[in-house]
Design a protein around this motif. Structure first.
Motif, PDB file in Angstrom:
ATOM      1  N   ASP A 113       0.802  -1.218   0.000  1.00 38.90           N
ATOM      2  CA  ASP A 113       0.000   0.000   0.000  1.00 38.90           C
ATOM      3  C   ASP A 113       0.836   1.269   0.000  1.00 38.90           C
ATOM      4  N   SER A 114       1.971   1.249   0.693  1.00 34.02           N
ATOM      5  CA  SER A 114       2.785   2.456   0.764  1.00 34.02           C
ATOM      6  C   SER A 114       3.271   2.874  -0.626  1.00 34.02           C
ATOM      7  N   PHE A 115       3.578   1.900  -1.489  1.00 38.10           N
ATOM      8  CA  PHE A 115       4.049   2.212  -2.842  1.00 38.10           C
ATOM      9  C   PHE A 115       2.891   2.680  -3.734  1.00 38.10           C
ATOM     10  N   TYR A 116       1.767   1.989  -3.637  1.00 41.53           N
ATOM     11  CA  TYR A 116       0.592   2.352  -4.444  1.00 41.53           C
ATOM     12  C   TYR A 116       0.105   3.748  -4.088  1.00 41.53           C
ATOM     13  N   VAL A 117       0.007   4.028  -2.780  1.00 43.10           N
ATOM     14  CA  VAL A 117      -0.462   5.337  -2.328  1.00 43.10           C
ATOM     15  C   VAL A 117       0.540   6.431  -2.697  1.00 43.10           C
ATOM     16  N   ALA A 118       1.834   6.121  -2.618  1.00 42.90           N
ATOM     17  CA  ALA A 118       2.854   7.104  -2.987  1.00 42.90           C
ATOM     18  C   ALA A 118       2.758   7.468  -4.469  1.00 42.90           C
ATOM     19  N   LEU A 165       8.246   8.306 -10.696  1.00 43.33           N
ATOM     20  CA  LEU A 165       8.397   6.930 -10.219  1.00 43.33           C
ATOM     21  C   LEU A 165       9.524   6.783  -9.215  1.00 43.33           C
ATOM     22  N   ILE A 166      10.601   7.513  -9.447  1.00 41.38           N
ATOM     23  CA  ILE A 166      11.761   7.393  -8.555  1.00 41.38           C
ATOM     24  C   ILE A 166      11.428   7.927  -7.172  1.00 41.38           C
ATOM     25  N   ASN A 167      10.811   9.110  -7.125  1.00 42.95           N
ATOM     26  CA  ASN A 167      10.479   9.695  -5.820  1.00 42.95           C
ATOM     27  C   ASN A 167       9.399   8.883  -5.116  1.00 42.95           C
ATOM     28  N   ALA A 168       8.390   8.432  -5.890  1.00 39.36           N
ATOM     29  CA  ALA A 168       7.335   7.613  -5.292  1.00 39.36           C
ATOM     30  C   ALA A 168       7.915   6.321  -4.711  1.00 39.36           C
TER      31      ALA A 168
END
Length: 300
Positions: free
Chosen positions: A250-255, A268-271
């Motif tokens: 979830d942390s990656f999807y939400v980011a 993509l890099i910052n997320a």
């Protein structure tokens, strides 16, 4: 007619010690601003002047609302579908461990398009599902041959009918919060478990993105839980939190979504970096996960 709900007490714990925090935008449908308020008593947050049950329907009318449309449009939704097969297996194994050989009866509330319910049915569970959205119910019926009920069904079920009740990112959408919790208490068996997954505004990614954090998702998300506020909600409705579990993806999807909301495009890099930092915090303390799964046991 006023179709907005203005709270004078916290809708989670009913305490009057509430204050405004900031405004967040509805990035999905209306682009309106909604105030998010904070409760000093339970450490929960909520969306103030939220549309009532009749008016909120319009804020779900978007092809990009994936839990209702099952869309694969866009990179982020494609990524969601790629990861879903992994998360469904994790959820199935997790529920199997919780049941510990008891009767395999499960109620999935907010069942969406039916992917989780179908996974559990394939594993030999007796599955019932509740879903308010007509489009989502139609997809579940055509794709998985699952016939979900409307919420009124919850009031018609006999007590102690289910070993497990699940709400995967659903409780934050429910207007009658404590009413639903009381229904779940009645429907669970004596040793049954209530499994609630909700976003956690005390996570690293929430602090990083602030008002652009995608999991605020106003006005569809009526409440914004912290582990402390979930414990208060559980106790007042005769439950106790038995364990906390993480939802690491979830942390990656939400980011990814939050990057888009904040900058107008997805870096993509910052997320990935923010998602990784948030995941690292989660590994140190599961209560810092972007989304937390709470396993509640019923108290008599």
């Amino acid at each position: 007619m006023n179709h907005r709900i203005h709270y004078t007490h916290c809708p989670i714990c009913n305490n009057a010690s509430i204050q405004p925090s900031f405004f967040a935008e509805d990035f999905t449908v209306s682009h309106e601003l909604f105030a998010i308020w904070h409760c000093n008593h339970c450490n929960g947050r909520f969306t103030q002047d939220v549309p009532d049950l009749s008016a909120i329907v319009a804020y779900y009318q978007s092809d990009s609302y994936i839990s209702h449309s099952d869309t694969k449009k866009g990179f982020i939704n494609q990524l969601y579908h790629s990861v879903r097969s992994i998360t469904l297996k994790r959820k199935r194994n997790f529920i199997e461990q919780l049941s510990a050989g008891a009767a395999k009866t499960i109620l999935d509330v907010g069942a969406g398009t039916g992917a989780f319910a179908f996974t559990m049915q394939q594993a030999g569970w007796q599955v019932s599902g509740v879903e308010v959205d007509t489009g989502a119910r139609n997809i579940a019926a055509s794709k998985f041959k699952l016939n979900f009920h409307l919420p009124e069904y919850l009031y018609q079920i006999s007590p102690a009918s289910f070993q497990i009740i699940t709400l995967w990112h659903v409780l934050e959408h429910v207007h009658d919060l404590n009413g639903y919790m009381q229904i779940f208490h009645r429907l669970l068996t004596a040793n049954g478990k209530l499994v609630i997954a909700v976003p956690n505004y005390t996570s690293y990614d929430a602090a990083y993105y602030q008002q652009y954090w995608a999991a605020y998702d106003v006005p569809r998300h009526l409440y914004h839980f912290s582990p402390e506020s979930m414990a208060v909600l559980a106790a007042q409705d005769k439950f106790k939190i038995q364990q906390y579990r993480s939802m690491p993806f979830d942390s990656f999807y939400v980011a990814l979504l939050s990057e888009k909301y904040k900058h107008g495009s997805t870096n993509l890099i910052n997320a990935g970096w923010v998602g990784l930092r948030s995941a690292f915090k989660m590994w140190q303390d599961v209560k810092k996960c972007s989304s937390v799964i709470y396993v509640l046991e019923k108290l008599n």
